[in-house]
Design an enzyme around this catalytic site. Structure first.
Site, PDB file in Angstrom:
ATOM      1  N   CYS A   2       0.842  -1.188   0.000  1.00  0.00           N
ATOM      2  CA  CYS A   2       0.000   0.000   0.000  1.00  0.00           C
ATOM      3  C   CYS A   2       0.882   1.244   0.000  1.00  0.00           C
ATOM      4  O   CYS A   2       1.946   1.263   0.603  1.00  0.00           O
ATOM      5  CB  CYS A   2      -0.950   0.076   1.194  1.00  0.00           C
ATOM      6  SG  CYS A   2      -2.073  -1.309   1.288  1.00  0.00           S
ATOM      7  N   ARG A  27       3.959  -0.439  -4.839  1.00  0.00           N
ATOM      8  CA  ARG A  27       3.691  -0.976  -3.501  1.00  0.00           C
ATOM      9  C   ARG A  27       2.352  -1.705  -3.428  1.00  0.00           C
ATOM     10  O   ARG A  27       2.050  -2.384  -2.438  1.00  0.00           O
ATOM     11  CB  ARG A  27       3.678   0.150  -2.475  1.00  0.00           C
ATOM     12  CG  ARG A  27       4.992   0.842  -2.317  1.00  0.00           C
ATOM     13  CD  ARG A  27       4.877   1.922  -1.288  1.00  0.00           C
ATOM     14  NE  ARG A  27       4.752   1.367   0.037  1.00  0.00           N
ATOM     15  CZ  ARG A  27       5.745   1.259   0.906  1.00  0.00           C
ATOM     16  NH1 ARG A  27       6.939   1.692   0.579  1.00  0.00           N
ATOM     17  NH2 ARG A  27       5.564   0.738   2.086  1.00  0.00           N
ATOM     18  N   TRP A  74      -2.837  -2.609  -1.751  1.00  0.00           N
ATOM     19  CA  TRP A  74      -2.560  -4.039  -1.962  1.00  0.00           C
ATOM     20  C   TRP A  74      -3.433  -4.746  -0.927  1.00  0.00           C
ATOM     21  O   TRP A  74      -3.181  -4.673   0.263  1.00  0.00           O
ATOM     22  CB  TRP A  74      -1.082  -4.325  -1.730  1.00  0.00           C
ATOM     23  CG  TRP A  74      -0.689  -5.729  -2.087  1.00  0.00           C
ATOM     24  CD1 TRP A  74      -0.304  -6.192  -3.309  1.00  0.00           C
ATOM     25  CD2 TRP A  74      -0.632  -6.860  -1.202  1.00  0.00           C
ATOM     26  NE1 TRP A  74      -0.022  -7.528  -3.243  1.00  0.00           N
ATOM     27  CE2 TRP A  74      -0.212  -7.971  -1.968  1.00  0.00           C
ATOM     28  CE3 TRP A  74      -0.900  -7.049   0.151  1.00  0.00           C
ATOM     29  CZ2 TRP A  74      -0.047  -9.238  -1.423  1.00  0.00           C
ATOM     30  CZ3 TRP A  74      -0.738  -8.323   0.695  1.00  0.00           C
ATOM     31  CH2 TRP A  74      -0.313  -9.397  -0.100  1.00  0.00           C
ATOM     32  N   ASN A 100      -1.638   2.138   5.809  1.00  0.00           N
ATOM     33  CA  ASN A 100      -0.709   1.114   5.345  1.00  0.00           C
ATOM     34  C   ASN A 100      -0.400   0.240   6.552  1.00  0.00           C
ATOM     35  O   ASN A 100      -0.031   0.776   7.602  1.00  0.00           O
ATOM     36  CB  ASN A 100       0.562   1.817   4.828  1.00  0.00           C
ATOM     37  CG  ASN A 100       1.593   0.837   4.312  1.00  0.00           C
ATOM     38  OD1 ASN A 100       1.303  -0.339   4.123  1.00  0.00           O
ATOM     39  ND2 ASN A 100       2.798   1.317   4.086  1.00  0.00           N
ATOM     40  N   GLY A 101      -0.577  -1.070   6.434  1.00  0.00           N
ATOM     41  CA  GLY A 101      -0.312  -1.963   7.567  1.00  0.00           C
ATOM     42  C   GLY A 101      -1.499  -2.878   7.809  1.00  0.00           C
ATOM     43  O   GLY A 101      -2.351  -3.039   6.933  1.00  0.00           O
ATOM     44  N   GLU A 482      16.194 -19.320  -7.161  1.00  0.00           N
ATOM     45  CA  GLU A 482      15.949 -17.931  -7.553  1.00  0.00           C
ATOM     46  C   GLU A 482      15.389 -17.870  -8.981  1.00  0.00           C
ATOM     47  O   GLU A 482      14.451 -17.124  -9.269  1.00  0.00           O
ATOM     48  CB  GLU A 482      17.247 -17.123  -7.421  1.00  0.00           C
ATOM     49  CG  GLU A 482      17.186 -15.686  -7.900  1.00  0.00           C
ATOM     50  CD  GLU A 482      16.104 -14.848  -7.198  1.00  0.00           C
ATOM     51  OE1 GLU A 482      15.479 -15.318  -6.248  1.00  0.00           O
ATOM     52  OE2 GLU A 482      15.886 -13.716  -7.661  1.00  0.00           O
ATOM     53  N   LYS A 486      11.744 -16.319  -9.970  1.00  0.00           N
ATOM     54  CA  LYS A 486      11.663 -15.242 -10.964  1.00  0.00           C
ATOM     55  C   LYS A 486      10.680 -15.616 -12.065  1.00  0.00           C
ATOM     56  O   LYS A 486       9.880 -14.819 -12.514  1.00  0.00           O
ATOM     57  CB  LYS A 486      13.064 -15.070 -11.540  1.00  0.00           C
ATOM     58  CG  LYS A 486      13.646 -13.774 -11.840  1.00  0.00           C
ATOM     59  CD  LYS A 486      14.063 -12.815 -10.805  1.00  0.00           C
ATOM     60  CE  LYS A 486      13.163 -12.592  -9.653  1.00  0.00           C
ATOM     61  NZ  LYS A 486      13.786 -12.128  -8.465  1.00  0.00           N
ATOM     62  N   GLU A 489       6.912 -15.730 -10.696  1.00  0.00           N
ATOM     63  CA  GLU A 489       6.305 -14.475 -10.242  1.00  0.00           C
ATOM     64  C   GLU A 489       5.968 -13.520 -11.370  1.00  0.00           C
ATOM     65  O   GLU A 489       5.012 -12.769 -11.265  1.00  0.00           O
ATOM     66  CB  GLU A 489       7.156 -13.782  -9.166  1.00  0.00           C
ATOM     67  CG  GLU A 489       8.451 -13.184  -9.638  1.00  0.00           C
ATOM     68  CD  GLU A 489       9.174 -12.418  -8.524  1.00  0.00           C
ATOM     69  OE1 GLU A 489      10.399 -12.415  -8.521  1.00  0.00           O
ATOM     70  OE2 GLU A 489       8.500 -11.824  -7.677  1.00  0.00           O
ATOM     71  N   HIS A 505      12.456 -38.978  -6.217  1.00  0.00           N
ATOM     72  CA  HIS A 505      11.649 -39.360  -5.050  1.00  0.00           C
ATOM     73  C   HIS A 505      10.219 -38.853  -5.189  1.00  0.00           C
ATOM     74  O   HIS A 505       9.592 -38.482  -4.207  1.00  0.00           O
ATOM     75  CB  HIS A 505      12.318 -38.843  -3.771  1.00  0.00           C
ATOM     76  CG  HIS A 505      13.681 -39.409  -3.577  1.00  0.00           C
ATOM     77  ND1 HIS A 505      13.902 -40.701  -3.180  1.00  0.00           N
ATOM     78  CD2 HIS A 505      14.909 -38.875  -3.810  1.00  0.00           C
ATOM     79  CE1 HIS A 505      15.205 -40.938  -3.136  1.00  0.00           C
ATOM     80  NE2 HIS A 505      15.838 -39.843  -3.525  1.00  0.00           N
ATOM     81  N   LYS A 604       6.129  -4.549  -3.928  1.00  0.00           N
ATOM     82  CA  LYS A 604       7.585  -4.481  -3.759  1.00  0.00           C
ATOM     83  C   LYS A 604       8.013  -4.591  -2.297  1.00  0.00           C
ATOM     84  O   LYS A 604       9.009  -5.227  -1.990  1.00  0.00           O
ATOM     85  CB  LYS A 604       8.086  -3.168  -4.369  1.00  0.00           C
ATOM     86  CG  LYS A 604       9.599  -3.021  -4.384  1.00  0.00           C
ATOM     87  CD  LYS A 604      10.236  -3.889  -5.439  1.00  0.00           C
ATOM     88  CE  LYS A 604      11.743  -3.799  -5.447  1.00  0.00           C
ATOM     89  NZ  LYS A 604      12.336  -4.989  -6.098  1.00  0.00           N
TER      90      LYS A 604
END
Ligand code: F6R
Length: 609
Positions: A2, A27, A74, A100-101, A482, A486, A489, A505, A604
């Protein structure tokens, strides 16, 4: 998570609120809104979807005002609808608020502090805050904010308008970032400096429930009890280049290509005269030499993957057990860390709520705490006794690339430093490491150039695949992790990573004719083992893409494609191997028409748990 912007000035603030929201869109970007005070009344405008949708809404009403607050969301509580978008307004219409939070006890507040028959216009946790302001308001907004915040559990940064004070913006923050800046004839609040960094030279960061009241030419600060306080400001440094895509189509590709510079800047801050220096680390040599019994690395997402690479470099070099933890798990575990533990926290943003909570826990247990952080002045940096700053510059694309590469350098430097203090490497070995580290920026640049066209071609072959697998062993597994993150996402392809030996396995049953398997194979001692795993999936019809270096390329078997990076020391190989994986995700996402810089459902900075 946010974004908040607020402005009070002497001109119409609406265009600047919108510009501020656009720079904060990274954000969160599922709905947005603004509130202004016009002719003594609060007016509110909201839309679900991107900020361009809010602009369409504003086009209808064309509001003008010299004071306002804005928010890009968000979603945590409540879906991303217009009703749930901020600002929220109190039932009597006197207060508008952006948040925000997370308010963890929102339901409890509704049950115990607000009238039982109260109706709510949204499904958000935030709305209770504006109801509390109304409840506690007796003509003094700061007093109402103090009383409301005392009831709230969780994290918050609030921007607040009160109709009775049409020239004053109010803000308060606890465990969520919020800055205030004062320009010549205008003042601002924002959840991130990027939205206001060109407006003034000095920034005030609100912490621990501090409150500010802002008029266009004056800012007053209060502590969490409402007592007026003096607050010191930090100088703002602006790197305007980072805010612009320049010649590139997306920030992500720009940031991939900026990696030589990000790595060079980080190395330059950590080496001097052939030695590693850690300028902001004050842990004694004696601790590293005699006292240290374990290193724990704690982080989230890509930063966790840097930690996995770090383990594979630090443990063999320093001969100290090194364990890597996901911050959201660590914070709720009963970790066996103590005063002989070095606890390393890695975070690009320096804001990640889980990493911050894990850091506080490690501190409480008495561990020596060190953070690897990209954003100076961020909460994690501020709360750490020791910091290694990565010098990646501002990263805008949600998917991290250059900050990840800079973090790798920080961990290599830490490993070499500790190994030297412990007498596990000689001065000459340290010098050799440093020399090769200094060659990395050039090798990164050369590798990007070397692999770019091959990777573009490869993306065309795999972009329609529903699934993709990444495999590798030890540090190659870390790099594969990684690469896989990438890919998923930003392309939304179902991408999975496995330690190469683990495939048989169970997972191997998912391999079908043509399933892409990206195999990272760069570690000499176990190279043949990874080749065997490649042969196993190849035999079941997989399209095997080997990622290796010039030294080993000739020995690769059972691969349909081979991507080759430059040679370097085994400790630093991850820095080069990750590059084609970043590019592969980027080009694949482009072919799939994805929103590369702002992938769906992501943000982000993850300031909620
Ligand atoms: C992935 C990505 C995230 C972050 C994670 C931690 O590309 O960017 O997985 O790495 O959210 O964020 P920081 O490093 O800011 O703590």
């Amino acid at each position: 998570m946010c974004g908040i912007i607020g402005k009070t000035g002497i001109n119409n603030v609406v265009p600047e609120l919108i510009n501020g929201l656009k720079s904060l869109e990274y954000r969160g970007y599922d709905s947005s809104g603004i509130a202004v005070i016009n002719n003594g009344k609060i007016g509110r405008f909201r839309a679900s979807g991107k900020i361009s949708e809010l602009e369409k809404e504003l086009e209808k009403y064309r509001p003008e005002s010299e004071i306002g607050i804005g928010h890009t969301r968000w979603a945590t509580h409540g879906s991303p609808t217009k009703e749930n978008a901020h600002p929220h307004v109190s039932p009597n219409g006197k207060f508008a608020l952006v948040h925000n939070g997370i308010i963890e006890n929102a339901e409890e507040i509704k049950k115990t502090l607000l009238p039982p028959d109260r109706e709510y216009s949204s499904k958000t946790d935030t709305e209770v805050a504006v109801h509390l302001l109304e409840k506690y308001y007796d003509g003094d907004p700061v007093k109402a904010i103090v009383s409301a915040c005392k009831e709230i559990k969780g994290s918050y940064a609030f921007g607040i308008l009160c109709e009775d004070f049409p020239n004053t913006l109010f803000a308060v923050a606890s465990a969520s970032p919020l800055v205030a800046v004062k320009g010549e004839k205008e003042s601002y609040i924002a959840s991130d400096l990027c939205a206001v960094r060109e407006k003034a030279d000095l920034v005030y960061r609100l912490t621990e429930g501090e409150i500010c009241s802002i008029e266009h030419n004056e800012i007053k600060f209060f502590d969490s009890e409402g007592k007026e306080i003096e607050k010191s400001a930090d100088k703002i440094s602006v790197d305007a280049q980072d805010l612009d895509k320049g010649e590139y189509e997306h920030f992500m590709i720009k940031e991939i290509m900026q990696q030589p510079q990000a790595v060079r800047n980080t190395i330059e801050s950590l080496v001097s005269k052939g030695k590693i220096i850690l300028p902001e680390v004050s842990i004694t040599k004696g601790f590293f030499k005699n006292e240290i019994s374990e290193i724990v690395i704690v982080a989230c997402g890509s930063a966790y993957h840097t930690g996995l690479v770090g383990k594979n470099v630090i443990e063999p070099l320093c001969k100290v057990p090194c364990n890597v933890h996901i911050a959201s798990e660590f914070r709720y575990s009963e970790p066996l860390v103590n005063e002989n533990t070095l606890a390393v926290f890695i975070s690009q943003s320096g804001e990640t709520a889980d990493t911050l909570a894990a850091l506080r826990l490690a501190k409480k247990c008495g561990a020596q705490v060190l953070s690897v952080v990209n954003v100076e002045g961020s909460a994690i940096a501020e709360e750490s006794d020791n910091v290694i700053y990565t010098k990646a510059g501002r990263e805008i694309a949600v998917a991290t690339t250059k900050a990840y590469s800079a973090q790798l350098i920080a961990l290599y430097a830490l490993g070499i430093f500790i190994a030297k203090q412990r007498g596990k490497i000689t001065s000459e070995q340290e010098r050799n490491f440093v020399e090769e580290m200094k060659r990395l920026p050039q090798k990164i640049g050369e590798t990007l150039e070397l692999v770019n066209e091959d990777v573009k071609k490869l993306a065309k072959e795999i972009f329609q695949s529903p699934d993709i697998f990444y495999i590798g062993r030890l540090s190659d597994y870390a790099t594969a992790s990684e690469g896989s993150l990438k890919m998923k996402e930003i392309t939304y392809i179902n991408s999975q990573v496995y330690a190469a030996g683990e495939l048989k396995h169970g997972t191997i049953s998912l391999i079908n004719e043509g399933t892409p398997v990206v195999a990272i194979a760069s570690q000499c001692g176990i190279f043949s083992k990874t080749l065997s795993n490649m042969a196993e999936v190849s035999a079941r019809g997989a399209k095997v893409i080997a990622v290796t270096d010039e030294e080993l390329r000739g020995d690769v078997t059972d691969a349909d494609e081979i991507i080759t990076v430059k040679n370097t020391l085994k400790e630093f190989k991850s820095s080069l191997l990750v590059l084609p994986l970043q590019l592969l995700s980027y080009y694949t996402a482009k072919l799939r028409g994805c929103n590369i810089d702002k992938p769906k459902n992501l943000a982000k900075s993850v300031t909620v748990e």
